[in-house]
Design a protein around this motif. Structure first.
Motif, short mmCIF file in Angstrom:
data_model
loop_
_atom_site.label_atom_id
_atom_site.label_comp_id
_atom_site.label_asym_id
_atom_site.label_seq_id
_atom_site.Cartn_x
_atom_site.Cartn_y
_atom_site.Cartn_z
N SER A 88 -7.94 30.90 -46.60
CA SER A 88 -8.03 29.87 -47.65
C SER A 88 -8.38 28.50 -47.09
O SER A 88 -8.65 27.57 -47.85
N GLY A 89 -8.37 28.35 -45.76
CA GLY A 89 -8.71 27.07 -45.17
C GLY A 89 -7.62 26.04 -45.34
O GLY A 89 -7.90 24.84 -45.38
N GLN A 206 -12.50 21.07 -44.14
CA GLN A 206 -12.77 22.28 -43.37
C GLN A 206 -12.58 23.53 -44.21
O GLN A 206 -11.64 23.64 -44.97
N ARG A 207 -13.49 24.48 -44.02
CA ARG A 207 -13.39 25.76 -44.73
C ARG A 207 -12.43 26.69 -44.00
O ARG A 207 -11.82 26.32 -43.00
#
Length: 231
Positions: A88-89, A206-207
């Motif tokens: 889910s980052g 951020q991913r």
């Protein structure tokens, strides 16, 4: 005498079935698709030295950078707890004065009662430190409450000398470089504010983590770790 460089590594054992079993369990866990009812949560922790200034720094100007006196005062230590969901980052860094079983249980309980309140179960990837146990909840909360927490956690422990398999360790490394290294943070309150701000900023930009290593990769690249079966 010739000076030789030394590189420090987490060196895996040779032909260790227990190492392999835990490693493959972690890799299989990472390969699962995201399930909001059973999220994969990685956690790790690290100590940090708190440091006070002994003289007021001089603010930066157009001609000079910020100037800090070389002298400083040690102000004790703190423990940073890192929690991250690779798919889910999301990550969250918190800090406490110590890293006892009670500290760990309180941090886990806060997540189970908060972010994961509606989840059936949380798959927890962590090392096998003696503070990361089911018993820690029973040493912190009444038995009935402890049982409610424990039954919602599925432990997935990294092997001894296999901490590199824990994605939370990578997040700790990033946070250290981007937020802690080279700075003087004097107290627990300031530390919490700084790492909370870091977590919030990275969560926005951020991913999720793209973990490439699969079980078949491990069986090919880490052959020396696998026991040789003689038929």
């Amino acid at each position: 005498m010739t000076n030789r460089k030394i590189e420090y590594w987490v060196i895996p054992p040779e032909a260790d079935g227990e190492f392999v079993a835990h490693m493959e369990e972690v890799l299989e866990t990472y390969a699962k698709p995201y399930d909001p009812q059973r999220p994969v949560l990685c956690m790790d922790e690290q100590p940090v030295q708190l440091v006070k200034e002994t003289r007021t720094p001089i603010a930066a100007t157009a001609q000079h950078p910020r100037r800090v006196d070389y002298e400083y005062e040690r102000a004790g230590t703190a423990e940073i707890f890192m929690f991250t969901e690779p798919l889910s980052g999301w990550r969250m860094a918190t800090a406490r004065e110590s890293k006892t079983k009670v500290d760990w249980a309180f941090e886990m309980a806060r997540l189970l009662d908060g972010r994961y309140k509606g989840c059936d179960k949380v798959i927890l990837v962590c090392d096998n430190l003696n503070t990361h146990t089911k018993g820690a909840f029973y040493e912190t909360f009444p038995a009935a409450q402890a049982r409610q927490y424990v039954r919602r956690i599925e432990f997935c422990q990294t092997p001894k000398h296999g901490s590199w398999l824990n994605i939370a360790e990578n997040e700790l490394s990033s946070m250290t470089r981007q937020c802690i290294a080279g700075r003087r943070i004097s107290d627990l309150k300031s530390l919490r504010e700084q790492i909370r701000a870091w977590s919030s900023d990275v969560n926005k930009t951020q991913r999720g983590v793209d973990w490439h290593m699969k079980i078949n990769d491990a069986r090919c690249k880490l052959k020396s770790v696998y026991p040789q079966i003689k038929l």
